[in-house]
Design a protein around this motif. Structure first.
Motif, PDB file in Angstrom:
ATOM      1  N   ASN A 176       0.834  -1.205   0.000  1.00  0.00           N
ATOM      2  CA  ASN A 176       0.000   0.000   0.000  1.00  0.00           C
ATOM      3  C   ASN A 176       0.867   1.253   0.000  1.00  0.00           C
ATOM      4  OD1 ASN A 176      -2.592  -1.421   0.388  1.00  0.00           O
ATOM      5  ND2 ASN A 176      -1.740  -1.918   2.398  1.00  0.00           N
ATOM      6  N   GLY A 177       0.712   2.071  -1.049  1.00  0.00           N
ATOM      7  CA  GLY A 177       1.423   3.340  -1.091  1.00  0.00           C
ATOM      8  C   GLY A 177       2.917   3.215  -1.239  1.00  0.00           C
ATOM      9  N   ALA A 178       3.362   2.834  -2.423  1.00  0.00           N
ATOM     10  CA  ALA A 178       4.802   2.660  -2.632  1.00  0.00           C
ATOM     11  C   ALA A 178       5.549   3.979  -2.471  1.00  0.00           C
ATOM     12  CB  ALA A 178       5.067   2.054  -4.010  1.00  0.00           C
ATOM     13  N   GLY A 179       5.032   5.030  -3.114  1.00  0.00           N
ATOM     14  CA  GLY A 179       5.659   6.329  -2.915  1.00  0.00           C
ATOM     15  C   GLY A 179       5.427   6.840  -1.508  1.00  0.00           C
ATOM     16  N   GLY A 180       4.174   6.876  -1.114  1.00  0.00           N
ATOM     17  CA  GLY A 180       3.842   7.331   0.227  1.00  0.00           C
ATOM     18  C   GLY A 180       2.524   6.774   0.721  1.00  0.00           C
ATOM     19  N   TYR A 181       2.402   6.594   2.019  1.00  0.00           N
ATOM     20  CA  TYR A 181       1.178   6.138   2.675  1.00  0.00           C
ATOM     21  C   TYR A 181       0.827   7.187   3.720  1.00  0.00           C
ATOM     22  CZ  TYR A 181      -2.124   3.085   5.172  1.00  0.00           C
ATOM     23  OH  TYR A 181      -3.250   2.541   5.757  1.00  0.00           O
ATOM     24  N   ILE A 182      -0.340   7.822   3.549  1.00  0.00           N
ATOM     25  CA  ILE A 182      -0.745   8.888   4.462  1.00  0.00           C
ATOM     26  C   ILE A 182      -2.104   8.572   5.048  1.00  0.00           C
ATOM     27  CG2 ILE A 182      -1.183  11.355   4.706  1.00  0.00           C
ATOM     28  CD1 ILE A 182       0.575  11.683   2.144  1.00  0.00           C
ATOM     29  N   ASP A 183      -2.174   8.521   6.364  1.00  0.00           N
ATOM     30  CA  ASP A 183      -3.418   8.246   7.071  1.00  0.00           C
ATOM     31  C   ASP A 183      -3.828   9.501   7.825  1.00  0.00           C
ATOM     32  OD1 ASP A 183      -5.567   7.166   8.370  1.00  0.00           O
ATOM     33  OD2 ASP A 183      -4.408   5.869   9.689  1.00  0.00           O
ATOM     34  N   GLY A 184      -4.742  10.286   7.215  1.00  0.00           N
ATOM     35  CA  GLY A 184      -5.184  11.498   7.883  1.00  0.00           C
ATOM     36  C   GLY A 184      -5.899  12.439   6.937  1.00  0.00           C
ATOM     37  N   GLU A 185      -6.741  13.291   7.486  1.00  0.00           N
ATOM     38  CA  GLU A 185      -7.508  14.230   6.675  1.00  0.00           C
ATOM     39  C   GLU A 185      -6.669  15.460   6.303  1.00  0.00           C
ATOM     40  OE1 GLU A 185     -11.169  15.289   8.524  1.00  0.00           O
ATOM     41  OE2 GLU A 185     -11.965  13.240   8.444  1.00  0.00           O
ATOM     42  N   GLY A 186      -7.121  16.124   5.217  1.00  0.00           N
ATOM     43  CA  GLY A 186      -6.508  17.389   4.832  1.00  0.00           C
ATOM     44  C   GLY A 186      -5.127  17.265   4.223  1.00  0.00           C
ATOM     45  N   THR A 187      -4.831  16.140   3.592  1.00  0.00           N
ATOM     46  CA  THR A 187      -3.537  15.965   2.923  1.00  0.00           C
ATOM     47  C   THR A 187      -3.460  16.854   1.689  1.00  0.00           C
ATOM     48  OG1 THR A 187      -3.323  13.685   3.696  1.00  0.00           O
ATOM     49  CG2 THR A 187      -2.051  14.296   1.734  1.00  0.00           C
ATOM     50  N   ASN A 188      -2.321  17.494   1.490  1.00  0.00           N
ATOM     51  CA  ASN A 188      -2.111  18.386   0.348  1.00  0.00           C
ATOM     52  C   ASN A 188      -0.810  18.003  -0.363  1.00  0.00           C
ATOM     53  OD1 ASN A 188      -1.624  20.578  -1.419  1.00  0.00           O
ATOM     54  ND2 ASN A 188      -2.713  21.979  -0.076  1.00  0.00           N
ATOM     55  N   ILE A 189      -0.944  17.510  -1.590  1.00  0.00           N
ATOM     56  CA  ILE A 189       0.209  17.105  -2.396  1.00  0.00           C
ATOM     57  C   ILE A 189       0.300  18.032  -3.593  1.00  0.00           C
ATOM     58  CG2 ILE A 189       1.256  15.249  -3.764  1.00  0.00           C
ATOM     59  CD1 ILE A 189      -0.412  13.289  -2.024  1.00  0.00           C
ATOM     60  N   SER A 190       1.456  18.686  -3.779  1.00  0.00           N
ATOM     61  CA  SER A 190       1.585  19.645  -4.872  1.00  0.00           C
ATOM     62  C   SER A 190       2.980  19.625  -5.487  1.00  0.00           C
ATOM     63  CB  SER A 190       1.267  21.063  -4.375  1.00  0.00           C
ATOM     64  OG  SER A 190       2.152  21.461  -3.352  1.00  0.00           O
ATOM     65  N   ASP A 191       3.028  19.941  -6.795  1.00  0.00           N
ATOM     66  CA  ASP A 191       4.290  20.143  -7.514  1.00  0.00           C
ATOM     67  C   ASP A 191       5.270  18.985  -7.310  1.00  0.00           C
ATOM     68  OD1 ASP A 191       3.667  22.909  -8.459  1.00  0.00           O
ATOM     69  OD2 ASP A 191       3.646  23.305  -6.305  1.00  0.00           O
ATOM     70  N   SER A 192       4.755  17.771  -7.272  1.00  0.00           N
ATOM     71  CA  SER A 192       5.582  16.597  -7.016  1.00  0.00           C
ATOM     72  C   SER A 192       5.463  15.579  -8.148  1.00  0.00           C
ATOM     73  CB  SER A 192       5.185  15.961  -5.677  1.00  0.00           C
ATOM     74  OG  SER A 192       5.467  16.858  -4.606  1.00  0.00           O
ATOM     75  N   THR A 193       6.338  14.574  -8.138  1.00  0.00           N
ATOM     76  CA  THR A 193       6.360  13.543  -9.173  1.00  0.00           C
ATOM     77  C   THR A 193       6.419  12.167  -8.540  1.00  0.00           C
ATOM     78  OG1 THR A 193       7.495  15.020 -10.729  1.00  0.00           O
ATOM     79  CG2 THR A 193       7.594  12.652 -11.181  1.00  0.00           C
ATOM     80  N   PHE A 194       5.539  11.287  -9.020  1.00  0.00           N
ATOM     81  CA  PHE A 194       5.518   9.888  -8.600  1.00  0.00           C
ATOM     82  C   PHE A 194       5.703   9.047  -9.857  1.00  0.00           C
ATOM     83  CE2 PHE A 194       3.150  12.326  -5.549  1.00  0.00           C
ATOM     84  CZ  PHE A 194       3.405  11.747  -4.309  1.00  0.00           C
TER      85      PHE A 194
END
Length: 208
Positions: free
Chosen positions: A112-130
């Motif tokens: 689960n989530g090779a790049g990242g695994y985030i457990d929580g509300e209000g996650t903000n992902i920007s200007d990134s590359t996976f």
């Protein structure tokens, strides 16, 4: 600042274990570390910031690059590559309002989530590359929580069973100005979203 953590082994935090608020990890390198949780670094506490750091070839059950338990975590200008885990090969975060900006996740592998695994509300992902990540669920990123926002981000050549680019389990997800290209999955090659209120604006899905 300006530190290197290499070839360490532990149950939690092979590179380092920090219990406290306001942790700053700057200009550092974590490589070839092994742990159950947080092979590179394990942090308990809010307002953690990782900036301009590299996590390479680490192995763990949860969070090979890093495991962070705390709200308002910021991952900035950092690189996560060739890490392996069950959950969150690049980074594992549990806590609300996680920010990932201008970071790259490449060739990581997880369930689960090779790049990242985030457990929580209000996650903000920007200007990134996976790119070139592999997982069962969410090769690029796996987010469990409402109010997730993904903007100006590229998901390229990721492979998964569900959600090659990303897997989001939560309501009111907003994806904008992002690109999903040459991702491959059984369900949701570009992205897999489980929850009501999803909104996608000005984004490109091609050759998935």
């Amino acid at each position: 600042d300006n530190s290197t953590f290499t070839d360490n082994d532990a149950v939690n935090g092979a590179g380092g274990y920090i219990d406290g608020e306001g942790t700053n990890i700057l200009n550092s390198t974590f490589k070839i570390n092994e742990a159950v949780n947080g092979a590179g670094i394990y942090v308990v506490g809010k307002n953690t910031e990782i900036n301009n750091s590299t996590f390479t070839d680490n192995g763990a059950v949860n969070g090979s690059g890093g495991y962070i338990d705390g709200m308002d975590t910021k991952i900035l200008n950092s690189t996560f590559k060739i890490n392996e885990a069950v959950n969150g090969a690049g980074i594992y975060v549990t806590g609300i309002r996680t920010v990932i900006n201008n970071s790259t996740f490449t060739s990581n592998s997880a369930v689960n989530g090779a790049g990242g695994y985030i457990d929580g509300e209000g996650t903000n992902i920007s200007d990134s590359t996976f790119k070139i990540n592999n997982a069962t669920n969410g090769a690029g990123v796996y987010v469990g929580g409402n109010q997730t926002k993904i903007s100006n981000t590229t998901f390229y050549n990721n492979t998964a069973t569900n959600g090659a680019g990303g897997y989001v389990d939560g309501e009111n997800t907003h994806i904008l100005n992002s690109t999903f290209e040459i991702n491959n999955a059984t369900n949701g090659s570009g992205i897999y979203v489980k929850g009501v209120g999803t909104k996608i604006d000005d984004s490109t899905f091609v050759n998935n």
